[in-house]
Design a protein around this motif. Structure first.
Motif, short mmCIF file in Angstrom:
data_model
loop_
_atom_site.label_atom_id
_atom_site.label_comp_id
_atom_site.label_asym_id
_atom_site.label_seq_id
_atom_site.Cartn_x
_atom_site.Cartn_y
_atom_site.Cartn_z
N VAL A 12 114.36 103.35 101.79
CA VAL A 12 113.29 104.07 101.07
C VAL A 12 112.55 103.11 100.16
CG1 VAL A 12 112.83 105.86 99.33
CG2 VAL A 12 114.45 106.31 101.19
N ILE A 13 113.28 102.29 99.43
CA ILE A 13 112.66 101.33 98.52
C ILE A 13 111.80 100.34 99.29
CG2 ILE A 13 113.11 99.45 96.88
CD1 ILE A 13 115.59 101.16 95.98
N ALA A 14 112.29 99.86 100.42
CA ALA A 14 111.51 98.90 101.24
C ALA A 14 110.20 99.51 101.69
CB ALA A 14 112.33 98.45 102.44
N VAL A 15 110.20 100.78 102.06
CA VAL A 15 108.96 101.45 102.48
C VAL A 15 108.00 101.56 101.30
CG1 VAL A 15 108.01 103.67 103.25
CG2 VAL A 15 110.02 102.72 104.38
N ILE A 16 108.50 101.94 100.15
CA ILE A 16 107.63 102.08 98.96
C ILE A 16 107.09 100.71 98.56
CG2 ILE A 16 107.52 102.75 96.54
CD1 ILE A 16 109.68 104.88 97.18
N VAL A 17 107.93 99.67 98.59
CA VAL A 17 107.49 98.31 98.27
C VAL A 17 106.33 97.91 99.18
CG1 VAL A 17 108.15 95.87 98.43
CG2 VAL A 17 109.64 97.48 97.24
N ALA A 18 106.47 98.17 100.47
CA ALA A 18 105.42 97.81 101.43
C ALA A 18 104.13 98.59 101.16
CB ALA A 18 105.90 98.06 102.85
N GLU A 19 104.25 99.87 100.87
CA GLU A 19 103.06 100.68 100.59
C GLU A 19 102.37 100.23 99.32
OE1 GLU A 19 104.19 104.81 100.58
OE2 GLU A 19 104.67 104.79 102.71
N LEU A 20 103.14 99.96 98.27
CA LEU A 20 102.56 99.50 97.00
C LEU A 20 101.90 98.13 97.19
CD1 LEU A 20 102.13 99.82 93.95
CD2 LEU A 20 104.40 98.86 93.61
N SER A 42 104.81 110.09 92.00
CA SER A 42 104.01 111.16 92.60
C SER A 42 103.18 110.63 93.77
CB SER A 42 103.07 111.78 91.57
OG SER A 42 103.81 112.42 90.57
N ARG A 43 102.63 109.44 93.59
CA ARG A 43 101.77 108.85 94.62
C ARG A 43 102.55 108.47 95.88
NH1 ARG A 43 96.80 105.19 93.80
NH2 ARG A 43 96.50 104.30 95.86
N SER A 47 111.59 108.81 93.68
CA SER A 47 112.19 109.17 92.39
C SER A 47 111.97 108.04 91.39
CB SER A 47 113.69 109.41 92.56
OG SER A 47 114.35 108.19 92.85
N ASN A 48 112.25 108.31 90.12
CA ASN A 48 112.12 107.27 89.09
C ASN A 48 113.00 106.06 89.43
OD1 ASN A 48 110.35 108.87 87.71
ND2 ASN A 48 111.76 109.42 86.09
N HIS A 49 114.19 106.31 89.96
CA HIS A 49 115.09 105.21 90.35
C HIS A 49 114.42 104.31 91.39
CE1 HIS A 49 118.46 103.05 92.09
NE2 HIS A 49 118.16 103.57 93.26
N TYR A 50 113.85 104.92 92.42
CA TYR A 50 113.18 104.14 93.47
C TYR A 50 111.99 103.37 92.91
CZ TYR A 50 115.80 106.79 97.01
OH TYR A 50 116.78 107.35 97.78
N MET A 51 111.24 104.01 92.02
CA MET A 51 110.05 103.35 91.49
C MET A 51 110.43 102.18 90.57
SD MET A 51 108.10 104.99 93.33
CE MET A 51 106.88 103.76 93.00
N ARG A 52 111.45 102.35 89.76
CA ARG A 52 111.89 101.24 88.89
C ARG A 52 112.33 100.04 89.75
NH1 ARG A 52 113.92 105.39 85.68
NH2 ARG A 52 115.93 105.31 86.74
N GLU A 53 113.09 100.31 90.80
CA GLU A 53 113.55 99.23 91.67
C GLU A 53 112.37 98.58 92.40
OE1 GLU A 53 115.96 96.47 93.57
OE2 GLU A 53 116.25 97.64 91.74
N THR A 54 111.42 99.39 92.83
CA THR A 54 110.22 98.87 93.49
C THR A 54 109.47 97.93 92.55
OG1 THR A 54 109.99 100.80 94.93
CG2 THR A 54 107.99 99.53 94.49
N LEU A 55 109.27 98.37 91.31
CA LEU A 55 108.54 97.54 90.34
C LEU A 55 109.32 96.27 90.03
CD1 LEU A 55 107.19 100.29 87.90
CD2 LEU A 55 105.96 99.10 89.74
N ARG A 56 110.64 96.36 89.94
CA ARG A 56 111.45 95.17 89.68
C ARG A 56 111.28 94.16 90.82
NH1 ARG A 56 115.46 92.55 91.32
NH2 ARG A 56 116.10 94.07 92.89
N ARG A 57 111.34 94.64 92.04
CA ARG A 57 111.21 93.73 93.19
C ARG A 57 109.82 93.10 93.24
NH1 ARG A 57 114.43 96.59 98.27
NH2 ARG A 57 116.36 96.96 97.12
N GLN A 58 108.80 93.89 92.98
CA GLN A 58 107.43 93.36 93.00
C GLN A 58 107.23 92.34 91.87
OE1 GLN A 58 105.44 93.89 95.43
NE2 GLN A 58 105.76 95.91 96.25
#
Length: 69
Positions: A12-20, A42-43, A47-58
């Motif tokens: 899930v995080i990998a998909v969000i990272v790619a989309e962002l 929302s976009r 979840s907040n957990h996924y978004m925090r991890e996405t932002l950390r990776r980016q």
């Protein structure tokens, strides 16, 4: 050593990272824009957990810059 298998969270995080990343590269998110976890959740449907991890990776990749609150 046994290789670690991806978990559902990692997928899930990998998909969000790619989309962002795509939204940043193609200008859907403007440079200098303050990204809020709740708005991103929302976009991208995460979840907040996924978004925090996405932002950390980016941030680790140098695509985003962390700012103090």
């Amino acid at each position: 050593m046994i290789p670690r298998r991806d978990t559902e969270d990692d997928t899930v995080i990998a998909v969000i990272v790619a989309e962002l990343r795509g939204d940043i590269f193609f200008g859907a998110l403007l440079s200098g824009l303050k990204l809020k976890i709740q708005t991103l959740g929302s976009r991208y449907g995460g979840s907040n957990h996924y978004m925090r991890e996405t932002l950390r990776r980016q941030t680790d990749e140098g695509l985003l810059e962390a700012a103090s609150q």
